[in-house]
Design a protein around this motif. Structure first.
Motif, PDB file in Angstrom:
ATOM      1  N   VAL A  64       0.854  -1.184   0.000  1.00  0.00           N
ATOM      2  CA  VAL A  64       0.000   0.000   0.000  1.00  0.00           C
ATOM      3  C   VAL A  64       0.892   1.237   0.000  1.00  0.00           C
ATOM      4  CG1 VAL A  64      -0.211   0.024   2.526  1.00  0.00           C
ATOM      5  CG2 VAL A  64      -1.949   1.159   1.129  1.00  0.00           C
ATOM      6  N   SER A  65       0.481   2.250  -0.757  1.00  0.00           N
ATOM      7  CA  SER A  65       1.200   3.529  -0.803  1.00  0.00           C
ATOM      8  C   SER A  65       0.210   4.668  -0.657  1.00  0.00           C
ATOM      9  CB  SER A  65       1.947   3.699  -2.130  1.00  0.00           C
ATOM     10  OG  SER A  65       3.000   2.780  -2.227  1.00  0.00           O
ATOM     11  N   VAL A  66       0.654   5.709   0.016  1.00  0.00           N
ATOM     12  CA  VAL A  66      -0.142   6.909   0.262  1.00  0.00           C
ATOM     13  C   VAL A  66       0.601   8.080  -0.354  1.00  0.00           C
ATOM     14  CG1 VAL A  66      -1.181   8.334   2.059  1.00  0.00           C
ATOM     15  CG2 VAL A  66      -0.848   5.908   2.458  1.00  0.00           C
ATOM     16  N   HIS A  67      -0.115   8.943  -1.091  1.00  0.00           N
ATOM     17  CA  HIS A  67       0.503  10.071  -1.797  1.00  0.00           C
ATOM     18  C   HIS A  67      -0.247  11.365  -1.503  1.00  0.00           C
ATOM     19  CE1 HIS A  67       2.750   7.362  -4.541  1.00  0.00           C
ATOM     20  NE2 HIS A  67       1.699   6.592  -4.372  1.00  0.00           N
ATOM     21  N   LEU A  68       0.487  12.463  -1.407  1.00  0.00           N
ATOM     22  CA  LEU A  68      -0.110  13.790  -1.310  1.00  0.00           C
ATOM     23  C   LEU A  68      -0.201  14.378  -2.714  1.00  0.00           C
ATOM     24  CD1 LEU A  68      -1.068  16.158   0.527  1.00  0.00           C
ATOM     25  CD2 LEU A  68       1.297  16.990   0.441  1.00  0.00           C
ATOM     26  N   TYR A  69      -1.367  14.924  -3.032  1.00  0.00           N
ATOM     27  CA  TYR A  69      -1.583  15.575  -4.326  1.00  0.00           C
ATOM     28  C   TYR A  69      -1.886  17.047  -4.107  1.00  0.00           C
ATOM     29  CZ  TYR A  69      -1.726  11.321  -7.129  1.00  0.00           C
ATOM     30  OH  TYR A  69      -1.383  10.173  -7.804  1.00  0.00           O
ATOM     31  N   GLN A  70      -1.331  17.886  -4.988  1.00  0.00           N
ATOM     32  CA  GLN A  70      -1.598  19.320  -5.005  1.00  0.00           C
ATOM     33  C   GLN A  70      -2.244  19.653  -6.339  1.00  0.00           C
ATOM     34  OE1 GLN A  70       0.741  23.523  -5.523  1.00  0.00           O
ATOM     35  NE2 GLN A  70       1.940  21.858  -4.729  1.00  0.00           N
ATOM     36  N   GLY A  71      -3.476  20.124  -6.317  1.00  0.00           N
ATOM     37  CA  GLY A  71      -4.162  20.480  -7.557  1.00  0.00           C
ATOM     38  C   GLY A  71      -4.240  19.324  -8.536  1.00  0.00           C
ATOM     39  N   GLY A  72      -4.391  18.097  -8.026  1.00  0.00           N
ATOM     40  CA  GLY A  72      -4.526  16.930  -8.886  1.00  0.00           C
ATOM     41  C   GLY A  72      -3.217  16.306  -9.334  1.00  0.00           C
ATOM     42  N   PRO A  74       0.731  14.741  -8.134  1.00  0.00           N
ATOM     43  CA  PRO A  74       1.479  14.274  -6.963  1.00  0.00           C
ATOM     44  C   PRO A  74       2.570  15.254  -6.549  1.00  0.00           C
ATOM     45  CG  PRO A  74       1.994  12.931  -8.899  1.00  0.00           C
ATOM     46  CD  PRO A  74       0.919  13.879  -9.306  1.00  0.00           C
ATOM     47  N   VAL A  75       2.730  15.429  -5.250  1.00  0.00           N
ATOM     48  CA  VAL A  75       3.791  16.272  -4.707  1.00  0.00           C
ATOM     49  C   VAL A  75       5.049  15.401  -4.592  1.00  0.00           C
ATOM     50  CG1 VAL A  75       4.565  17.595  -2.698  1.00  0.00           C
ATOM     51  CG2 VAL A  75       2.165  17.722  -3.443  1.00  0.00           C
ATOM     52  N   PRO A  76       6.144  15.776  -5.255  1.00  0.00           N
ATOM     53  CA  PRO A  76       7.368  14.962  -5.191  1.00  0.00           C
ATOM     54  C   PRO A  76       7.831  14.731  -3.752  1.00  0.00           C
ATOM     55  CG  PRO A  76       7.575  16.638  -6.890  1.00  0.00           C
ATOM     56  CD  PRO A  76       6.320  16.959  -6.119  1.00  0.00           C
ATOM     57  N   GLY A  77       8.126  13.488  -3.436  1.00  0.00           N
ATOM     58  CA  GLY A  77       8.627  13.125  -2.112  1.00  0.00           C
ATOM     59  C   GLY A  77       7.556  12.906  -1.060  1.00  0.00           C
ATOM     60  N   ALA A  78       6.290  13.196  -1.385  1.00  0.00           N
ATOM     61  CA  ALA A  78       5.201  13.050  -0.417  1.00  0.00           C
ATOM     62  C   ALA A  78       4.530  11.698  -0.606  1.00  0.00           C
ATOM     63  CB  ALA A  78       4.193  14.185  -0.576  1.00  0.00           C
ATOM     64  N   VAL A  79       5.239  10.657  -0.205  1.00  0.00           N
ATOM     65  CA  VAL A  79       4.736   9.292  -0.356  1.00  0.00           C
ATOM     66  C   VAL A  79       5.187   8.462   0.838  1.00  0.00           C
ATOM     67  CG1 VAL A  79       6.721   8.571  -1.739  1.00  0.00           C
ATOM     68  CG2 VAL A  79       4.578   7.304  -1.909  1.00  0.00           C
ATOM     69  N   ALA A  80       4.317   7.562   1.256  1.00  0.00           N
ATOM     70  CA  ALA A  80       4.647   6.597   2.307  1.00  0.00           C
ATOM     71  C   ALA A  80       4.150   5.244   1.840  1.00  0.00           C
ATOM     72  CB  ALA A  80       3.988   6.990   3.619  1.00  0.00           C
ATOM     73  N   SER A  81       4.967   4.204   2.034  1.00  0.00           N
ATOM     74  CA  SER A  81       4.613   2.862   1.559  1.00  0.00           C
ATOM     75  C   SER A  81       4.858   1.824   2.642  1.00  0.00           C
ATOM     76  CB  SER A  81       5.450   2.494   0.338  1.00  0.00           C
ATOM     77  OG  SER A  81       5.231   3.409  -0.707  1.00  0.00           O
ATOM     78  N   HIS A  82       4.098   0.744   2.552  1.00  0.00           N
ATOM     79  CA  HIS A  82       4.273  -0.398   3.448  1.00  0.00           C
ATOM     80  C   HIS A  82       3.762  -1.645   2.743  1.00  0.00           C
ATOM     81  CE1 HIS A  82       4.679  -2.671   7.120  1.00  0.00           C
ATOM     82  NE2 HIS A  82       3.458  -3.153   6.922  1.00  0.00           N
ATOM     83  N   THR A  83       4.374  -2.782   3.029  1.00  0.00           N
ATOM     84  CA  THR A  83       3.889  -4.062   2.513  1.00  0.00           C
ATOM     85  C   THR A  83       3.528  -4.938   3.700  1.00  0.00           C
ATOM     86  OG1 THR A  83       5.242  -3.906   0.532  1.00  0.00           O
ATOM     87  CG2 THR A  83       4.435  -6.098   1.130  1.00  0.00           C
ATOM     88  N   PHE A  84       2.274  -5.343   3.754  1.00  0.00           N
ATOM     89  CA  PHE A  84       1.795  -6.212   4.830  1.00  0.00           C
ATOM     90  C   PHE A  84       2.208  -7.645   4.541  1.00  0.00           C
ATOM     91  CE2 PHE A  84      -0.895  -2.544   5.222  1.00  0.00           C
ATOM     92  CZ  PHE A  84      -0.977  -2.385   6.599  1.00  0.00           C
ATOM     93  N   SER A  85       2.805  -8.284   5.539  1.00  0.00           N
ATOM     94  CA  SER A  85       3.219  -9.680   5.392  1.00  0.00           C
ATOM     95  C   SER A  85       2.348 -10.616   6.212  1.00  0.00           C
ATOM     96  CB  SER A  85       4.688  -9.844   5.791  1.00  0.00           C
ATOM     97  OG  SER A  85       4.882  -9.394   7.109  1.00  0.00           O
TER      98      SER A  85
END
Length: 133
Positions: A64-72, A74-85
């Protein structure tokens, strides 16, 4: 801030139930909205944090990844990811990023890449650091 749980749907932004503190007119948010409105150009900083788990029925491993968007966009570097095991795993995701808003108004939103994840205690803090010049 959002203390309630949200199950993600592909293509929909996370909703933030509360607006804990707003000072000035550069940033605004209506409770129970996914949109944070930037009303003034400048340099901003955003910090996102949430507790997440995979909903029942999700195939493991589950990224799963989460991203910040500005005006539709993606904002560079504004991402968080995780993989559930594990289907019983609970984890946190967060990002912290500075970015520029060259024209206003702009809308900020947090999107999750895939459906079927449960987000709780989600927060998005946005601070205006100053003018661009």
């Amino acid at each position: 801030m959002n203390g309630t749980q949200q199950i993600t749907t592909k293509g929909e932004a996370l909703i933030f139930q509360e607006t804990p503190l707003v000072v000035g007119l550069a940033i605004s948010h209506s409770p129970c909205s996914s949109q944070v409105q930037i009303n003034q150009p400048g340099i901003y900083q955003a910090a996102f944090h949430s507790t997440i788990k995979a909903a029942p029925g999700i195939s493991i491993p589950a990224p799963v990844s989460v991203h910040l968007y500005q005006g539709g966009q993606p904002v560079p570097g504004a991402v968080a990811s995780h993989t559930f095991s594990s289907s019983r795993e609970v984890d946190t995701v967060s990002f912290h990023v500075s970015f520029q808003v060259t024209s206003a108004p702009k809308t900020l939103q947090v999107f999750v890449d895939d459906a079927g994840f449960i987000f709780s205690d989600s927060t998005l803090t946005v601070i205006r650091l100053g003018a661009t010049s």
